[in-house]
Design a protein around this motif. Structure first.
Motif, mmCIF file in Angstrom:
data_model
loop_
_atom_site.group_PDB
_atom_site.id
_atom_site.type_symbol
_atom_site.label_atom_id
_atom_site.label_comp_id
_atom_site.label_asym_id
_atom_site.label_seq_id
_atom_site.Cartn_x
_atom_site.Cartn_y
_atom_site.Cartn_z
ATOM 1 N N VAL A 1 35.204 72.538 -32.704
ATOM 2 C CA VAL A 1 34.226 71.705 -32.010
ATOM 3 C C VAL A 1 34.916 70.400 -31.636
ATOM 4 O O VAL A 1 35.424 69.677 -32.500
ATOM 5 N N GLY A 2 34.958 70.118 -30.327
ATOM 6 C CA GLY A 2 35.575 68.897 -29.839
ATOM 7 C C GLY A 2 34.543 67.971 -29.235
ATOM 8 O O GLY A 2 33.481 68.406 -28.770
ATOM 9 N N LEU A 3 34.812 66.677 -29.238
ATOM 10 C CA LEU A 3 33.877 65.701 -28.673
ATOM 11 C C LEU A 3 34.636 64.540 -28.068
ATOM 12 O O LEU A 3 35.772 64.259 -28.449
ATOM 13 N N ARG A 4 34.006 63.876 -27.098
ATOM 14 C CA ARG A 4 34.533 62.660 -26.513
ATOM 15 C C ARG A 4 33.388 61.900 -25.844
ATOM 16 O O ARG A 4 32.312 62.455 -25.617
ATOM 17 N N ARG A 5 33.629 60.646 -25.513
ATOM 18 C CA ARG A 5 32.598 59.817 -24.894
ATOM 19 C C ARG A 5 32.251 60.341 -23.511
ATOM 20 O O ARG A 5 33.125 60.731 -22.740
ATOM 21 N N HIS A 6 30.948 60.310 -23.199
ATOM 22 C CA HIS A 6 30.480 60.671 -21.867
ATOM 23 C C HIS A 6 30.371 59.399 -21.038
ATOM 24 O O HIS A 6 29.987 58.340 -21.547
ATOM 25 N N GLY B 1 47.054 58.758 -31.981
ATOM 26 C CA GLY B 1 46.376 57.591 -32.515
ATOM 27 C C GLY B 1 44.938 57.919 -32.842
ATOM 28 O O GLY B 1 44.537 59.075 -32.801
ATOM 29 N N PRO B 2 44.120 56.921 -33.200
ATOM 30 C CA PRO B 2 42.725 57.188 -33.541
ATOM 31 C C PRO B 2 41.914 57.600 -32.324
ATOM 32 O O PRO B 2 42.231 57.246 -31.192
ATOM 33 N N GLY B 3 40.853 58.360 -32.556
ATOM 34 C CA GLY B 3 39.968 58.762 -31.480
ATOM 35 C C GLY B 3 40.454 60.015 -30.780
ATOM 36 O O GLY B 3 41.263 60.787 -31.294
ATOM 37 N N ALA B 4 39.960 60.232 -29.559
ATOM 38 C CA ALA B 4 40.275 61.433 -28.810
ATOM 39 C C ALA B 4 41.733 61.436 -28.374
ATOM 40 O O ALA B 4 42.299 60.407 -28.010
ATOM 41 N N GLU B 5 42.364 62.626 -28.412
ATOM 42 C CA GLU B 5 43.756 62.780 -28.035
ATOM 43 C C GLU B 5 43.912 64.011 -27.158
ATOM 44 O O GLU B 5 43.118 64.945 -27.219
ATOM 45 N N GLU B 6 44.990 64.037 -26.368
ATOM 46 C CA GLU B 6 45.292 65.197 -25.538
ATOM 47 C C GLU B 6 45.756 66.344 -26.441
ATOM 48 O O GLU B 6 46.704 66.194 -27.201
ATOM 49 N N LEU B 7 45.097 67.496 -26.323
ATOM 50 C CA LEU B 7 45.394 68.646 -27.163
ATOM 51 C C LEU B 7 46.001 69.767 -26.333
ATOM 52 O O LEU B 7 45.544 70.047 -25.222
ATOM 53 N N VAL B 8 47.026 70.413 -26.887
ATOM 54 C CA VAL B 8 47.613 71.585 -26.260
ATOM 55 C C VAL B 8 47.742 72.682 -27.304
ATOM 56 O O VAL B 8 47.737 72.426 -28.516
ATOM 57 N N VAL B 9 47.835 73.932 -26.838
ATOM 58 C CA VAL B 9 48.049 75.089 -27.702
ATOM 59 C C VAL B 9 49.464 75.584 -27.470
ATOM 60 O O VAL B 9 49.875 75.804 -26.321
ATOM 61 N N LEU B 10 50.230 75.764 -28.554
ATOM 62 C CA LEU B 10 51.622 76.191 -28.466
ATOM 63 C C LEU B 10 51.813 77.561 -29.093
ATOM 64 O O LEU B 10 51.098 77.947 -30.020
ATOM 65 N N GLY C 1 42.824 69.387 -22.905
ATOM 66 C CA GLY C 1 42.252 68.111 -22.497
ATOM 67 C C GLY C 1 42.153 67.147 -23.662
ATOM 68 O O GLY C 1 42.666 67.385 -24.757
ATOM 69 N N ARG C 2 41.460 66.041 -23.453
ATOM 70 C CA ARG C 2 41.356 64.975 -24.463
ATOM 71 C C ARG C 2 40.097 65.156 -25.292
ATOM 72 O O ARG C 2 38.984 65.079 -24.766
ATOM 73 N N TRP C 3 40.284 65.368 -26.587
ATOM 74 C CA TRP C 3 39.157 65.600 -27.489
ATOM 75 C C TRP C 3 39.433 64.998 -28.855
ATOM 76 O O TRP C 3 40.583 64.853 -29.268
ATOM 77 N N GLU C 4 38.364 64.706 -29.549
ATOM 78 C CA GLU C 4 38.414 64.433 -30.986
ATOM 79 C C GLU C 4 37.826 65.656 -31.682
ATOM 80 O O GLU C 4 36.851 66.244 -31.203
ATOM 81 N N LEU C 5 38.419 66.060 -32.805
ATOM 82 C CA LEU C 5 38.004 67.290 -33.468
ATOM 83 C C LEU C 5 36.962 66.995 -34.536
ATOM 84 O O LEU C 5 37.141 66.108 -35.375
ATOM 85 N N ALA C 6 35.869 67.770 -34.520
ATOM 86 C CA ALA C 6 34.798 67.599 -35.498
ATOM 87 C C ALA C 6 34.875 68.649 -36.593
ATOM 88 O O ALA C 6 34.412 68.413 -37.697
ATOM 89 N N SER C 7 35.410 69.837 -36.300
ATOM 90 C CA SER C 7 35.499 70.863 -37.330
ATOM 91 C C SER C 7 36.397 71.988 -36.864
ATOM 92 O O SER C 7 36.676 72.145 -35.675
ATOM 93 N N PHE C 8 36.846 72.781 -37.842
ATOM 94 C CA PHE C 8 37.563 74.020 -37.578
ATOM 95 C C PHE C 8 36.713 75.164 -38.097
ATOM 96 O O PHE C 8 36.080 75.062 -39.145
ATOM 97 N N ARG C 9 36.720 76.302 -37.385
ATOM 98 C CA ARG C 9 35.916 77.450 -37.782
ATOM 99 C C ARG C 9 36.815 78.650 -38.042
ATOM 100 O O ARG C 9 37.907 78.759 -37.471
#
Length: 428
Positions: free
Chosen positions: A370-375, A335-344, A356-364
């Motif tokens: 770069v991931g972000l979430r509320r503090h 859904g919108p906002g931060a989500e649980e991310l895994v690597v497969l 963990g739970r992050w929203e993605l800001a960019s790919f390099r």
């Protein structure tokens, strides 16, 4: 050419506990020591006052859209009762001094800007009762001076030209290749109502596919407009396919009863293989495999060469390839906002790491995100997610940031509480 910036919008989740992402499934004392240090660091940040990193404040109105293009901060102002149209303003970085501003055509409701060498391509989209319209305006990057204008939304071709497609209310339209320097048309053709799919290699388009569930499928050379193949891909019983996807040198169709995935050679539309895939809606590229999204929200992975199913899971909401791995969101957090991310692991579907739970800001290009979430104490927690290593490294806490973040090399642009934007320098 400067690559596009990914903006995933506002964070809508409520503040969450400042938990750490899980590391790759490995053991060893160095890894445990690193986790302990990271835990201590995050705990201290959560307990004490937030750090005050130097930030460059950049002007923007509420409702504006913004991005960083190299040494320029670009802002598209909203339509107001005073202006009646939108305006694109550029500010020089790092100081934020005004560089230039220019009005945009009034027929664009939403706009985005694509940097291309010494040119900025401003594309506006409008929806109305008679259909949808899109227009692209080319501006001089240094001065904002008008260069040319063409209908349609652009993609970059392998020969350096641009391909623009426009449609009318009935779905028919025009496709044209133009020179980005001056808008000169290289070739153009009328297009019937059809879905359009591109094949891109390293981000540059070289094939265009026109497909209709109730008609023929056509493949064209995107550099010349020449027809390479044209045939009816509907099943012998007349069943229509639901979706078309281009993966490497294959064209894939998904549909029919029972649901079937069929692969064709892209340039000749010669049939390569077919496999039953009950419940599948559409395919996505998950190099070196193909991912099938199912009606239940799960994912199936099939072999690219033979169509053999390799693995399936009902745990993942979205899956996409990155840095020779697959990034996936858990279905429960989709859904919108931060989500649980895994690597497969692509061939097996094995979980290599839980980020963990992050929203993605960019790919390099170096395999990091770069991931972000509320503090919990306000602002945003920023981390570098290493997809190769399956780790997350805490970078900073931005106390004045609210979301709408975009990352560029060494910098992060985010909306602030007062509606302006802040440009933070990211630590190494």
């Amino acid at each position: 050419m400067t690559g596009p910036v990914i903006d995933l919008g506002d964070l809508r989740h409520q503040p969450e506990p400042d938990t750490l992402p899980r590391p790759p499934r490995a053991s060893g004392r160095p890894l445990r020591c690193a986790l302990v240090l990271l835990f201590v660091l995050v705990t201290l940040v959560a307990a004490g006052p937030l750090p005050r990193r130097a930030v460059q404040t950049l002007p923007a109105q509420v409702g504006s859209e913004a991005l960083v293009a190299g040494d320029l901060f670009l802002v598209i102002d909203p339509i107001t009762t005073q202006t009646g149209q939108r305006r694109l303003a550029a500010f020089r970085l790092p100081g934020g001094e005004p560089a230039w501003q220019t009005p945009l055509p009034a027929d664009g409701q939403s706009w985005w800007v694509t940097p291309l060498d010494g040119t900025l391509l401003a594309t506006g989209h409008r929806s109305n009762p008679d259909g949808e319209s899109t227009v692209t305006v080319a501006l001089d990057r240094a001065t904002g001076a008008y260069r040319w204008q063409q209908p349609g939304s652009p993609v970059l071709l392998a020969d350096g030209n641009l391909l623009l497609q426009s449609t009318d209310a009935g779905g028919s339209g025009t496709m044209r290749a133009v020179d980005p320097c001056c808008g000169t048309v290289r070739w153009q053709l009328s297009t019937p109502p059809a879905d359009v799919t591109y094949r891109a290699v390293d981000g540059l388009v070289d094939r265009v596919v026109f497909s209709s569930a109730n008609g023929p499928t056509e493949v064209r050379d995107a550099l010349t407009g020449t027809v390479l193949a044209r045939t009816d891909l509907r099943t012998p019983g007349g069943g229509a396919y639901a979706s078309v996807q281009v993966v490497d040198d294959l064209l894939l169709t998904v549909g029919g009863v029972p649901a079937t995935v069929t692969a064709y050679g892209l340039d000749r539309l010669d049939r390569r293989w077919s496999t039953i895939a009950e419940g599948s809606l559409y395919s996505t590229e998950c190099t070196p495999v193909i991912c099938l999204q199912t009606r239940s929200g799960g994912v199936r992975a099939i072999d690219l060469d033979a169509g053999r199913e390799l693995w399936s899971s009902e745990r993942w909401g979205w899956v996409w390839p990155y840095a020779d791995r697959l990034l996936a969101t858990t279905l429960s957090s989709a859904g919108p906002g931060a989500e649980e991310l895994v690597v497969l692991d692509p061939p097996t579907g094995r979980v290599l790491a839980e980020l963990g739970r992050w929203e993605l800001a960019s790919f390099r290009v170096d395999g990091t995100v770069v991931g972000l979430r509320r503090h919990p104490n306000g602002g945003l927690l920023i981390a570098e997610l290493d997809v190769h290593a399956g780790t997350a490294r805490l970078l900073d806490v931005l106390p004045d940031a609210t979301g709408e973040c975009q990352s560029s090399p060494g910098r992060l642009l985010c909306r602030r509480f007062d509606g302006s934007y802040g440009l933070w320098q990211l630590p190494d």
